[in-house]
Write an enzyme that holds these catalytic residues in place. Sequence first.
Site, PDB file in Angstrom:
ATOM      1  N   VAL A  28       9.483   5.838  -3.510  1.00 37.38           N
ATOM      2  CA  VAL A  28      10.081   5.496  -2.203  1.00 37.38           C
ATOM      3  C   VAL A  28      11.525   5.973  -2.148  1.00 37.38           C
ATOM      4  O   VAL A  28      11.989   6.535  -1.147  1.00 37.38           O
ATOM      5  CB  VAL A  28       9.997   3.966  -1.979  1.00 37.38           C
ATOM      6  CG1 VAL A  28      10.815   3.557  -0.768  1.00 37.38           C
ATOM      7  CG2 VAL A  28       8.554   3.527  -1.845  1.00 37.38           C
ATOM      8  N   PHE A 169       6.894   1.793   4.878  1.00 36.19           N
ATOM      9  CA  PHE A 169       5.426   1.780   5.050  1.00 36.19           C
ATOM     10  C   PHE A 169       4.837   3.144   4.704  1.00 36.19           C
ATOM     11  O   PHE A 169       3.825   3.554   5.238  1.00 36.19           O
ATOM     12  CB  PHE A 169       5.079   1.386   6.499  1.00 36.19           C
ATOM     13  CG  PHE A 169       5.552  -0.002   6.854  1.00 36.19           C
ATOM     14  CD1 PHE A 169       6.802  -0.191   7.429  1.00 36.19           C
ATOM     15  CD2 PHE A 169       4.774  -1.113   6.572  1.00 36.19           C
ATOM     16  CE1 PHE A 169       7.256  -1.465   7.729  1.00 36.19           C
ATOM     17  CE2 PHE A 169       5.220  -2.393   6.870  1.00 36.19           C
ATOM     18  CZ  PHE A 169       6.464  -2.577   7.450  1.00 36.19           C
ATOM     19  N   GLY A 288      -6.968   1.595  -4.778  1.00 30.71           N
ATOM     20  CA  GLY A 288      -6.129   1.740  -5.981  1.00 30.71           C
ATOM     21  C   GLY A 288      -4.697   2.021  -5.563  1.00 30.71           C
ATOM     22  O   GLY A 288      -4.298   1.685  -4.441  1.00 30.71           O
ATOM     23  N   CYS A 291       0.411   0.027  -4.844  1.00 32.41           N
ATOM     24  CA  CYS A 291       0.874  -0.939  -3.846  1.00 32.41           C
ATOM     25  C   CYS A 291      -0.116  -2.015  -3.439  1.00 32.41           C
ATOM     26  O   CYS A 291       0.174  -3.200  -3.552  1.00 32.41           O
ATOM     27  CB  CYS A 291       1.337  -0.181  -2.600  1.00 32.41           C
ATOM     28  SG  CYS A 291       2.656   0.955  -2.953  1.00 32.41           S
ATOM     29  N   LYS A 294      -1.258  -4.665  -5.957  1.00 31.83           N
ATOM     30  CA  LYS A 294      -0.025  -5.333  -6.440  1.00 31.83           C
ATOM     31  C   LYS A 294       0.493  -6.302  -5.386  1.00 31.83           C
ATOM     32  O   LYS A 294       0.798  -7.466  -5.675  1.00 31.83           O
ATOM     33  CB  LYS A 294       1.031  -4.271  -6.747  1.00 31.83           C
ATOM     34  CG  LYS A 294       2.415  -4.828  -6.994  1.00 31.83           C
ATOM     35  CD  LYS A 294       3.439  -3.732  -7.234  1.00 31.83           C
ATOM     36  CE  LYS A 294       4.011  -3.120  -5.993  1.00 31.83           C
ATOM     37  NZ  LYS A 294       5.167  -3.823  -5.429  1.00 31.83           N
ATOM     38  N   LYS A 352      -6.041   8.676  -4.981  1.00 37.91           N
ATOM     39  CA  LYS A 352      -6.560   9.137  -3.688  1.00 37.91           C
ATOM     40  C   LYS A 352      -6.159  10.588  -3.528  1.00 37.91           C
ATOM     41  O   LYS A 352      -5.286  11.095  -4.250  1.00 37.91           O
ATOM     42  CB  LYS A 352      -6.018   8.315  -2.525  1.00 37.91           C
ATOM     43  CG  LYS A 352      -4.522   8.496  -2.297  1.00 37.91           C
ATOM     44  CD  LYS A 352      -4.073   7.857  -0.990  1.00 37.91           C
ATOM     45  CE  LYS A 352      -2.636   8.185  -0.696  1.00 37.91           C
ATOM     46  NZ  LYS A 352      -2.199   7.705   0.596  1.00 37.91           N
ATOM     47  N   ARG A 359      -1.592   5.915 -10.860  1.00 34.02           N
ATOM     48  CA  ARG A 359      -1.372   4.471 -11.069  1.00 34.02           C
ATOM     49  C   ARG A 359      -2.488   3.645 -10.424  1.00 34.02           C
ATOM     50  O   ARG A 359      -2.816   3.858  -9.261  1.00 34.02           O
ATOM     51  CB  ARG A 359      -0.015   4.053 -10.495  1.00 34.02           C
ATOM     52  CG  ARG A 359       1.192   4.533 -11.305  1.00 34.02           C
ATOM     53  CD  ARG A 359       2.501   4.162 -10.651  1.00 34.02           C
ATOM     54  NE  ARG A 359       2.703   4.934  -9.418  1.00 34.02           N
ATOM     55  CZ  ARG A 359       3.760   4.728  -8.633  1.00 34.02           C
ATOM     56  NH1 ARG A 359       4.645   3.792  -8.898  1.00 34.02           N
ATOM     57  NH2 ARG A 359       3.914   5.469  -7.537  1.00 34.02           N
TER      58      ARG A 359
END
Length: 462
Positions: A28, A169, A288, A291, A294, A352, A359
């Site tokens: 980010v 986002f 997955g 984010c 989690k 993806k 991760r």
Amino acid sequence: MSKKSASKKTPSKSKKPRIAVLGGAGYVGLVTSAGLAELGYEVIAADLNKERVKRLSKGECPLHEEYLPELISRQLNSKRLSFTSDPARAITNSRVIVVAVGTPSRHDGSTDLNAIIEAAKTIRRHLKPYTIVVIKSTVPLGTVEMVSDIIGRKHKIGKAYDLASVPEFLREGRAVRDFFNPDRIIIGADRARPRQVLKTIHEPLLKRSHAYVSNEKASTIPLILTSIKAAQLIKHAANTFLANRLTFINEIASLCDRLGVPIDDVVEGLGHDPRIGQYYLKPGPGFGGPCLEKDLASLIALAEHYGYRAPFLRAMLERNRSQIDELYRKVRVMAGYPLHGKKIALFGLSFKAGTNDVRNSPALKMAKRLLSEGVEVYGHDPYANKQAGSALTEIKIGTDPYKTARHAHLIIITTEWPEFTKLDWKRIKKLTTKAYILDTRNLLNPKQMKRLGFIYAGLGRN
Ligand code: UDX
């Protein structure tokens, strides 16, 4: 100008405030730093990962992200963007500090806030009045208040500094597009001054005067001014809702499998209801990435802290974790039991398509499960081979799909890379021991695969 009125001075329009981004080499932080520089701000991206800072200062982009490499090099050349492994220098020289450090999950699902705490202590040591501290990392409600306590031990809020929560986002694989085309901007601040300064900073985005990439959205972006508390919860609630949508469609796909109903028809039927929409309803191997799971676990832990069990959220997390069992049931039927000694090829290792991030990747979760059964697991990913190989050393990385497929008893499509739809599947069939495909992304065309002689199974597709 008197001291009092001077302290009220907010940056004039012409003099744009210099911005420090802590965690500026992270996912980010890096996109935010490069994006703010593109908006015309001078940005010092600070990160403790010295190796990454060195590479970024030379213009090397460590992330597979569309548009990011050229954005970084352009902003390095414009001298608006710089990188440092010395957060103190960044803090001392900036009047707006964006905290974008990592907030990983602990084993019990709660959020590990150590990086946030360290950042707050560094800010306390080096902050120069008047500075606005913006928490951009995804944090459980109450974290910004904790940061205020830490900085407040030395500095006076409202005088030396103010705080705000401005959640992001961004989606991996389209983070730069999301930065310049946000669906909304949320500014959580409890005082007028930080609210005004941050509104001004976001002006170019709000007015779309910097639509860096194609402007896919309406002409203006909604700006939501709210409290710090609400902003923190909005972020968690947004990700949890997205997780809810994915859990729902995986549940329906499991039903479709057993009822013999094509999931694609169901999604088509659902999607025309504007309250539902067509997007974000693809069945898969479970959500997955760093984010969604989690944040869901973090919200459950937060609820528990306030004495609420959150049964629905728990069920969602449990259902997502059990998606691997759902897939494994299919693997055993297709590859033949016992699996020991069989060879299975995973097509796709990132969590993806569009990113090289592994991760919390469902592909690696599946690989671990198969390896524990004595399966010889091969894997190939167009961009994430290196990351996957270091995350799971037992997996045999194939440099191309054809080598990976050789002698396979089963091929599992685990990531929806478009490259896989363009392969020579006739050639692949000849290479395999058994022409079986489990398509956990419903990426391929079932009719075409069956015509080529494959035994094909998807999710909610028969
Ligand atoms: C998510 C949120 O979308 C983003 O707004 C937030 O800032 C960070 O978390 P990200 O994790 O990058 O972004 O990816 P996303 O595209 O949301 O996908 C998350 C997971 O859901 C991936 O494993 C993806 O494969 C899966 N997914 C997504 C599906 O299985 N089906 C879908 O239709 C969409």
